[in-house]
Design a protein around this motif. Structure first.
Motif, short mmCIF file in Angstrom:
data_model
loop_
_atom_site.label_atom_id
_atom_site.label_comp_id
_atom_site.label_asym_id
_atom_site.label_seq_id
_atom_site.Cartn_x
_atom_site.Cartn_y
_atom_site.Cartn_z
N SER A 44 -14.91 17.59 -13.01
CA SER A 44 -13.66 17.13 -12.38
C SER A 44 -13.83 16.87 -10.89
O SER A 44 -13.19 15.97 -10.34
N LEU A 45 -14.69 17.62 -10.21
CA LEU A 45 -14.91 17.36 -8.80
C LEU A 45 -15.61 16.01 -8.60
O LEU A 45 -15.26 15.24 -7.71
N LYS A 46 -16.57 15.71 -9.47
CA LYS A 46 -17.27 14.42 -9.37
C LYS A 46 -16.34 13.25 -9.68
O LYS A 46 -16.49 12.16 -9.12
N LEU A 47 -15.38 13.46 -10.57
CA LEU A 47 -14.48 12.38 -10.98
C LEU A 47 -13.18 12.33 -10.17
O LEU A 47 -12.38 11.42 -10.37
N GLN A 48 -13.00 13.28 -9.26
CA GLN A 48 -11.76 13.29 -8.49
C GLN A 48 -11.57 12.01 -7.66
O GLN A 48 -10.45 11.50 -7.57
N PRO A 49 -12.62 11.43 -7.05
CA PRO A 49 -12.40 10.15 -6.35
C PRO A 49 -11.91 9.04 -7.27
O PRO A 49 -11.13 8.18 -6.85
N LEU A 50 -12.34 9.07 -8.53
CA LEU A 50 -11.85 8.07 -9.49
C LEU A 50 -10.37 8.27 -9.74
O LEU A 50 -9.60 7.30 -9.83
N SER A 51 -9.94 9.52 -9.84
CA SER A 51 -8.52 9.81 -9.99
C SER A 51 -7.73 9.30 -8.79
O SER A 51 -6.66 8.69 -8.94
N THR A 52 -8.26 9.53 -7.58
CA THR A 52 -7.60 9.01 -6.38
C THR A 52 -7.43 7.50 -6.45
O THR A 52 -6.37 6.96 -6.10
N ALA A 53 -8.47 6.82 -6.90
CA ALA A 53 -8.41 5.36 -7.00
C ALA A 53 -7.42 4.91 -8.06
O ALA A 53 -6.60 4.01 -7.83
N LEU A 54 -7.46 5.52 -9.24
CA LEU A 54 -6.57 5.12 -10.33
C LEU A 54 -5.10 5.32 -9.98
O LEU A 54 -4.24 4.53 -10.39
N PHE A 55 -4.80 6.37 -9.23
CA PHE A 55 -3.41 6.72 -8.93
C PHE A 55 -2.99 6.31 -7.52
O PHE A 55 -1.91 6.70 -7.06
N ALA A 56 -3.80 5.49 -6.84
CA ALA A 56 -3.50 5.09 -5.46
C ALA A 56 -2.12 4.44 -5.37
O ALA A 56 -1.83 3.47 -6.08
N SER A 57 -1.27 4.97 -4.48
CA SER A 57 0.09 4.44 -4.38
C SER A 57 0.70 4.71 -3.00
O SER A 57 1.89 4.95 -2.88
N SER A 58 -0.14 4.69 -1.97
CA SER A 58 0.39 4.97 -0.63
C SER A 58 -0.14 3.95 0.39
O SER A 58 -0.86 4.30 1.32
N PRO A 59 0.26 2.67 0.24
CA PRO A 59 -0.26 1.62 1.13
C PRO A 59 0.60 1.35 2.36
O PRO A 59 0.26 0.45 3.14
N PHE A 60 1.71 2.11 2.54
CA PHE A 60 2.61 1.84 3.66
C PHE A 60 2.73 3.08 4.56
O PHE A 60 2.76 4.21 4.08
N THR A 61 2.84 2.85 5.85
CA THR A 61 3.13 3.89 6.83
C THR A 61 4.03 3.30 7.91
O THR A 61 3.78 2.17 8.37
#
Length: 457
Positions: A200-217
């Motif tokens: 899960s630690l190795k695949l956590q960046p993939l999870s971040t990419a799949l669920f990316a939803s913060s493009p605004f600030t």
């Protein structure tokens, strides 16, 4: 965390701390799924943030939910800051900026998880609607500046807010302006913990990419797909990120304990009062560093439990494993995130396949993916392969695991149905963040305001 732990059992040795984690081992038939999800509260009249106090406020929501659910109010210095189900089967808590969080009950299958989240959101809407309040499901606050974001009266957050600027540049943004979906999963032994944590630690960046939803600030695109993912790159690197020790073939509970011992503490609680301990590590605390500063200076198991809750690696070890890489998102993703990880980690064949896939992935490669995905999302590469392609392979393994579990709902449908939002990401070759940016540049006419309507709960 809804309520900090009180446990006066003395801590006298490294073995005590290690045994605490090992007590999380449980037989496979007792494995459960605990899902947590956060959302931003806002006033529908003008998309402004909801303050803690007042007739229409975060405290009003908590009091309303207490009356509806019968859950016990959690009080901190006279302020309601959460709710706890009486038998420990769930809690509602507040993140520092008023993000409203459900920490779900430990459930047997994902059908129950999805029903739980839907019931919670329905109950919350019933309380919130007369107050003119609604909720936004994405990973980063799209509009409000840090100064505009309210602060919750929770003692641990006061200590964290003072400390964060000393150890990183984005800690306050992490606290006040991000939301996540997480899942907590069990292990049966030290070996099982090791395998699950490594995969899960190795695949956590993939999870971040799949669920990316913060493009605004601050009301405009921030140049990122996962602002939240980028924030974690410089929040507090002593206690966050990818842990090198996990990649060792013999990684175990004691290795995690040894790492945690040398991370600065946040606080200890004595007689209901929080004492700032950010100047000492837990190891120093055990060696008497707080003698003279606290009357009751000797560490206890409650102090250790609370300290573990202030560590932020991408996968956190307690008496269970917490998957921490994903942005928050719309309600379907509240079911998709646990489905992704349950499929990979709770079926033997799927775990074998995921382990085979990632076995020789190195710390350096995992860190490189983690650094790349906030900007590139699934277009980032691993060994020359797009994460879109890696995701297809990993999602197939997760689907295999869910089908093998064969947990059916009343319509004889298995849990793999909850992977549908991720299937859509791969079919479109676009993350939710990229969808949001397309809307911003298209029918939203360069405004983030419509996100509050289109992505509200």
């Amino acid at each position: 965390m809804a309520r900090d732990t009180t446990d006066q059992t003395p801590v006298t040795s490294l073995a005590d701390l290690t045994e605490y984690l090992a007590e999380g081992n449980k037989p496979k038939d007792k494995f459960r799924i605990g899902t947590e999800h956060e959302k931003f509260a806002f006033f529908k009249a003008d998309n402004s943030p909801v303050p803690y106090s007042g007739d229409a406020s975060i405290s009003s929501l908590l009091n309303g939910m207490a009356q509806k659910s019968g859950w016990e109010p959690i009080i901190d210095a006279g302020n309601i800051i959460g709710l706890a189900e009486h038998s420990g089967q769930g809690a509602i808590s507040l993140e520092p900026g008023g993000q409203f969080e459900l920490s779900g009950a430990p459930l047997e299958n994902l059908h129950q998880t999805c029903k739980e989240s839907n019931r919670h959101l329905a109950d919350l809407r019933e309380i919130a609607e007369p107050l003119g309040i609604r909720f936004l499901g994405i990973g980063g606050s799209p509009k409000w500046t840090l100064a505009e974001t309210p602060r919750m009266p929770k003692s641990r957050y006061d200590i964290m807010s003072r400390y964060m600027p000393k150890v990183g540049t984005q800690g306050l943004d992490m606290m006040y302006r991000t939301c996540t979906i997480q899942v907590n999963l069990d292990f049966s032994s030290e070996e099982d913990m090791r395998r699950k944590m490594q995969v899960s630690l190795k695949l956590q960046p993939l999870s971040t990419a799949l669920f990316a939803s913060s493009p605004f600030t601050d009301g405009k695109p921030n140049g990122l797909l996962s602002w939240r993912g980028d924030i974690w790159r410089d929040t507090d690197n002593q206690r966050a990120g990818v842990l090198p020790a996990v990649f060792n073939a013999d990684f175990g509970f004691e290795d995690y304990v040894k790492w945690a011992l040398d991370v600065p503490m946040y606080f200890v609680v004595r007689d209901g009062k929080y004492h700032d301990c950010t100047h000492v590590t837990f190891r120093q605390f055990m060696n008497g560093a707080m003698k003279g500063e606290l009357a009751d200076w000797e560490p206890n198991m409650g102090d250790w439990t609370n300290h573990l809750s202030t560590l932020f690696p991408d996968v956190r070890l307690k008496r269970f494993l917490e998957m921490r890489g994903a942005d928050g998102g719309p309600w379907r993703r509240i079911c998709a995130l646990p489905a992704f990880w349950v499929g990979l980690l709770y079926d033997d064949a799927a775990l074998d396949a995921a382990e085979d896939l990632t076995r020789d992935w190195t710390y350096e490669e995992t860190l490189a993916m983690r650094n790349a995905v906030p900007v590139q999302g699934l277009s980032a590469t691993h060994r020359g392969t797009s994460l879109f392609d890696v995701a297809r392979e990993v999602l197939a393994i997760s689907r295999l695991g869910l089908k093998n579990r064969n947990r059916l709902n009343g319509d004889e449908v298995d849990e793999s149905i909850f992977l549908a939002p991720l299937d859509e990401v791969l079919a479109k070759k676009a993350t939710l963040a990229e969808d949001l940016l397309s809307l911003y540049n298209g029918r939203w006419n360069g405004s983030v305001e419509p996100v509050f309507t289109d992505y509200q709960y």
